[in-house]
Write an enzyme that holds these catalytic residues in place. Structure first.
Site, PDB file in Angstrom:
ATOM      1  N   LYS A 124       0.840  -1.201   0.000  1.00 19.17           N
ATOM      2  CA  LYS A 124       0.000   0.000   0.000  1.00 19.17           C
ATOM      3  C   LYS A 124       0.878   1.255   0.000  1.00 19.17           C
ATOM      4  O   LYS A 124       0.634   2.180  -0.764  1.00 19.17           O
ATOM      5  CB  LYS A 124      -0.891   0.019   1.236  1.00 19.17           C
ATOM      6  CG  LYS A 124      -1.545   1.378   1.510  1.00 19.17           C
ATOM      7  CD  LYS A 124      -2.384   1.412   2.754  1.00 19.17           C
ATOM      8  CE  LYS A 124      -1.589   1.716   3.993  1.00 19.17           C
ATOM      9  NZ  LYS A 124      -1.277   3.130   4.242  1.00 19.17           N
ATOM     10  N   ASN A 125       1.920   1.251   0.837  1.00 23.04           N
ATOM     11  CA  ASN A 125       2.703   2.480   0.999  1.00 23.04           C
ATOM     12  C   ASN A 125       3.647   2.745  -0.168  1.00 23.04           C
ATOM     13  O   ASN A 125       4.280   3.789  -0.232  1.00 23.04           O
ATOM     14  CB  ASN A 125       3.444   2.458   2.337  1.00 23.04           C
ATOM     15  CG  ASN A 125       2.450   2.590   3.485  1.00 23.04           C
ATOM     16  OD1 ASN A 125       1.288   2.920   3.261  1.00 23.04           O
ATOM     17  ND2 ASN A 125       2.896   2.295   4.687  1.00 23.04           N
ATOM     18  N   CYS A 181      -5.093   8.483   9.021  1.00 26.12           N
ATOM     19  CA  CYS A 181      -5.291   7.920  10.368  1.00 26.12           C
ATOM     20  C   CYS A 181      -4.827   8.906  11.448  1.00 26.12           C
ATOM     21  O   CYS A 181      -3.904   9.655  11.253  1.00 26.12           O
ATOM     22  CB  CYS A 181      -4.417   6.672  10.522  1.00 26.12           C
ATOM     23  SG  CYS A 181      -5.109   5.258   9.717  1.00 26.12           S
ATOM     24  N   ARG A 214      -8.507  -0.285   4.388  1.00 19.93           N
ATOM     25  CA  ARG A 214      -7.585   0.586   3.638  1.00 19.93           C
ATOM     26  C   ARG A 214      -6.232  -0.084   3.433  1.00 19.93           C
ATOM     27  O   ARG A 214      -5.495   0.273   2.520  1.00 19.93           O
ATOM     28  CB  ARG A 214      -7.367   1.901   4.408  1.00 19.93           C
ATOM     29  CG  ARG A 214      -8.482   2.903   4.281  1.00 19.93           C
ATOM     30  CD  ARG A 214      -8.046   4.231   4.864  1.00 19.93           C
ATOM     31  NE  ARG A 214      -6.729   4.582   4.380  1.00 19.93           N
ATOM     32  CZ  ARG A 214      -5.768   5.091   5.146  1.00 19.93           C
ATOM     33  NH1 ARG A 214      -5.976   5.267   6.423  1.00 19.93           N
ATOM     34  NH2 ARG A 214      -4.604   5.395   4.635  1.00 19.93           N
TER      35      ARG A 214
HETATM   36  C1  EPZ Z   1       4.554   6.752   6.173  1.00 24.17           C
HETATM   37  O1  EPZ Z   1       3.844   7.835   6.719  1.00 24.17           O
HETATM   38  C2  EPZ Z   1       3.556   5.603   6.114  1.00 24.17           C
HETATM   39  N1  EPZ Z   1       2.432   5.993   5.276  1.00 24.17           N
HETATM   40  C3  EPZ Z   1       3.065   5.275   7.515  1.00 24.17           C
HETATM   41  O2  EPZ Z   1       2.242   4.124   7.401  1.00 24.17           O
HETATM   42  C4  EPZ Z   1       4.263   4.911   8.381  1.00 24.17           C
HETATM   43  O3  EPZ Z   1       3.809   4.688   9.702  1.00 24.17           O
HETATM   44  C5  EPZ Z   1       5.270   6.064   8.365  1.00 24.17           C
HETATM   45  O4  EPZ Z   1       5.655   6.357   7.006  1.00 24.17           O
HETATM   46  C6  EPZ Z   1       6.532   5.730   9.156  1.00 24.17           C
HETATM   47  O5  EPZ Z   1       7.134   4.597   8.621  1.00 24.17           O
HETATM   48  C7  EPZ Z   1       2.585   5.973   3.946  1.00 24.17           C
HETATM   49  O6  EPZ Z   1       3.641   5.632   3.442  1.00 24.17           O
HETATM   50  C8  EPZ Z   1       1.387   6.362   3.132  1.00 24.17           C
HETATM   51  P1  EPZ Z   1       6.872   9.990   8.119  1.00 24.17           P
HETATM   52  P2  EPZ Z   1       4.527   9.317   6.691  1.00 24.17           P
HETATM   53  O7  EPZ Z   1       6.835  11.236   7.316  1.00 24.17           O
HETATM   54  O8  EPZ Z   1       5.279   9.478   5.421  1.00 24.17           O
HETATM   55  C9  EPZ Z   1       7.126  13.323  11.467  1.00 24.17           C
HETATM   56  C10 EPZ Z   1       0.354   2.803   7.693  1.00 24.17           C
HETATM   57  O9  EPZ Z   1      -0.046   2.285   8.742  1.00 24.17           O
HETATM   58  N2  EPZ Z   1       7.086  14.283  10.342  1.00 24.17           N
HETATM   59  O10 EPZ Z   1       8.028   9.059   7.970  1.00 24.17           O
HETATM   60  O11 EPZ Z   1       3.479  10.293   7.028  1.00 24.17           O
HETATM   61  C11 EPZ Z   1       5.808  12.596  11.651  1.00 24.17           C
HETATM   62  O12 EPZ Z   1       4.930  13.359  12.439  1.00 24.17           O
HETATM   63  C12 EPZ Z   1       0.853   4.229   7.722  1.00 24.17           C
HETATM   64  O13 EPZ Z   1       0.449   2.230   6.584  1.00 24.17           O
HETATM   65  C13 EPZ Z   1       7.288  15.625  10.600  1.00 24.17           C
HETATM   66  O14 EPZ Z   1       7.481  16.034  11.738  1.00 24.17           O
HETATM   67  O15 EPZ Z   1       5.546   9.164   7.897  1.00 24.17           O
HETATM   68  C14 EPZ Z   1       6.217  11.310  12.326  1.00 24.17           C
HETATM   69  O16 EPZ Z   1       6.345  11.513  13.723  1.00 24.17           O
HETATM   70  C15 EPZ Z   1       0.580   4.908   9.052  1.00 24.17           C
HETATM   71  N3  EPZ Z   1       7.251  16.515   9.560  1.00 24.17           N
HETATM   72  C16 EPZ Z   1       7.617  11.045  11.733  1.00 24.17           C
HETATM   73  O17 EPZ Z   1       8.048  12.277  11.159  1.00 24.17           O
HETATM   74  C17 EPZ Z   1       7.033  16.099   8.262  1.00 24.17           C
HETATM   75  O18 EPZ Z   1       7.032  16.943   7.346  1.00 24.17           O
HETATM   76  C18 EPZ Z   1       7.618   9.988  10.637  1.00 24.17           C
HETATM   77  O19 EPZ Z   1       6.695  10.403   9.666  1.00 24.17           O
HETATM   78  C19 EPZ Z   1       6.821  14.721   8.028  1.00 24.17           C
HETATM   79  C20 EPZ Z   1       6.864  13.834   9.079  1.00 24.17           C
END
Ligand code: EPZ
Length: 423
Positions: free
Chosen positions: A22-23, A116, A402
């Site tokens: 999915k991701n 989510c 999803r």
């Molecule tokens: C991706 O989300 C995945 N979703 C998430 O999977 C997954 O949990 C996450 O990566 C971590 O591996 C998709 O790929 C669609 P991040 P993403 O940016 O890209 C902070 C699932 O269950 N952050 O790596 O949103 C953020 O708040 C989903 O399939 C900032 O602060 O994750 C988090 O604490 C849930 N500023 C951390 O970084 C930003 O601009 C990691 O987020 C971006 C992120």
């Protein structure tokens, strides 16, 4: 309202086929508009996020057909459109349209992302990356308005945290930027490599995906072309079903989780091994047989190649069946513990303190009415229902659907008693 119902304590036996990631696919679909050509994606899971992205592409005059897990995307006549509401608000990953449309049109107007609830989920790093490439970022009427007056120019960008989304989005925006973009401290998840692989097959010039630094040499829009790409297997779906097998496989039986890439889940497999799971890791599958006694282990999630935060909630369920006390710390999402209350409702001895879950096992679980608070918490509740006595009724199952293609069929095929009900 549709709910899942699970009648527990039916032993699992047989093979579960893992679907495409999915991701990956939620980024591959927006990436396909970078070539005004036809992109064919294979091994695409039938998930609501895929349909939502197809709806968005249609708003951009991109034709798609989706059958037998093959998605054909014809972006020959793609045109620019602001995407402010509707499908764009159905999924968080719609923000990948920012990078793709910036790359193609030097402009993007995209509604605020949904997704989510896992605690605050800012996109400041995405926006900082776009600004570094020369885009102006504004918020107008609840939408992000990105505009690069003089086109995008290659830049050196260092991410404060190795964000998956920011890494992919900036990589997308940089594909047509003039000159070279260097992105440092990037995320190294397999999905990032998958997207870079497809973009390079379309004519992009990306190196370093999967390492700490990604380099993108800008190419012209008309030098890009279509391609055929196979989506990598979903390591999170795979891990979820491995947990189901570890706690639910029947005596004298075995569950094979097939079509995986073990190298994408080494930290998780190591923890499963530490917990005493009786598993045999093959080239592209893992076979799980009955385990005498699961052992308590401590877990700390981390960015790839660390233990995936997305597997924290299913693995927490496994630990409710392990002998001893376990401490699970989520260093990525501090609020990713909404499954704790739901598991308590079923009799688990578990509590949440700050960004940790503390579990004492083993505990007998009893069927109850529970809620899927988010995608992976919902998956954990389905798995809990498999081993609980009696019937478990799971609400808000759209979250689960999803991320888990044909979950009812896949679990039924290995002996579980799980079905939909309208209530
Ligand atoms: C991706 O989300 C995945 N979703 C998430 O999977 C997954 O949990 C996450 O990566 C971590 O591996 C998709 O790929 C669609 P991040 P993403 O940016 O890209 C902070 C699932 O269950 N952050 O790596 O949103 C953020 O708040 C989903 O399939 C900032 O602060 O994750 C988090 O604490 C849930 N500023 C951390 O970084 C930003 O601009 C990691 O987020 C971006 C992120």
């Amino acid at each position: 309202m549709r709910v899942f119902k699970v009648e527990g304590k039916y032993p699992l036996n047989g093979t579960i086929e893992v679907s495409g990631a999915k991701n990956s696919v939620v980024a591959l679909i927006p990436a396909a508009i970078l070539a005004g050509d036809v992109v064919i994606l294979e091994n695409v899971p039938e998930l609501s996020d895929v349909y939502a992205l197809n709806t968005i592409l249609k708003e951009l005059n991109v034709q798609t057909t989706f059958e037998n897990n093959t998605l054909t995307i014809d972006a020959t006549n793609v045109n620019y459109t602001p995407l402010i509401e509707g499908a764009v608000q159905e999924l968080r990953a719609s923000y990948y349209l920012m990078g793709a449309m910036l790359a193609r049109y030097n402009e993007a107007i995209i509604g605020m992302p949904g997704g989510c609830y896992l605690g605050p989920r800012p996109i400041d790093l995405h926006l900082k990356g776009f600004q570094a490439l020369g885009a102006e970022v504004k918020i107008e009427h609840g939408a992000y308005r990105l505009h690069a007056q003089d086109g995008l120019k290659g830049a050196k960008i260092n991410l404060d945290i190795p964000s998956v989304g920011a890494t992919i989005n900036i990589m997308l925006a940089a594909v047509h930027a003039e000159g070279t973009t260097v992105i440092e401290n990037v995320a190294k998840e397999p999905e990032i490599v998958d997207i870079a692989t497809m973009l390079n097959n379309m004519g992009a010039r990306i190196t370093g995906a999967g390492t700490d630094t990604i380099r993108v040499k800008g190419v012209s829009v008309d030098s890009m072309h279509g391609c055929r790409h196979q989506v990598i297997p979903d390591r999170i779906e795979a891990g979820t079903y491995m947990v189901a097998a570890a706690i639910g496989v029947g005596e004298g039986m075995e569950v094979k989780v097939d079509n995986i890439i073990p190298e994408h889940m080494e930290a998780f497999l190591a923890k499963m091994h530490d917990a005493g799971v009786n598993m045999e890791v093959g080239m592209d599958s893992v076979t799980i047989r009955p385990t005498q006694a699961l052992k308590a282990v401590n877990v700390k999630t981390g960015v790839f190649p660390g233990f995936a935060t997305d597997l924290q909630q299913p693995f927490t369920l496994l630990l409710t069946q392990a002998t001893g006390a376990s401490v699970i710390t989520d260093t990525i999402y501090s609020a990713r513990f909404k499954h704790v209350d739901e598991l308590q409702r079923m009799g688990a001895s578990i509590r949440n303190e700050a960004s940790t879950g503390i579990v004492v096992g083993p505990s007998e679980l009893e069927g109850a009415k529970v809620t899927a608070t988010d995608l992976r918490a919902g998956a954990a509740m389905v798995l809990a229902g498999l081993i609980a006595s009696g019937i478990t009724e799971i609400h808000e199952i759209e979250h689960v659907e999803r991320g888990y293609e044909r979950i009812i069929q896949k679990l039924t095929n290995v002996g579980a008693k799980i079905w939909f009900e309208e209530i």
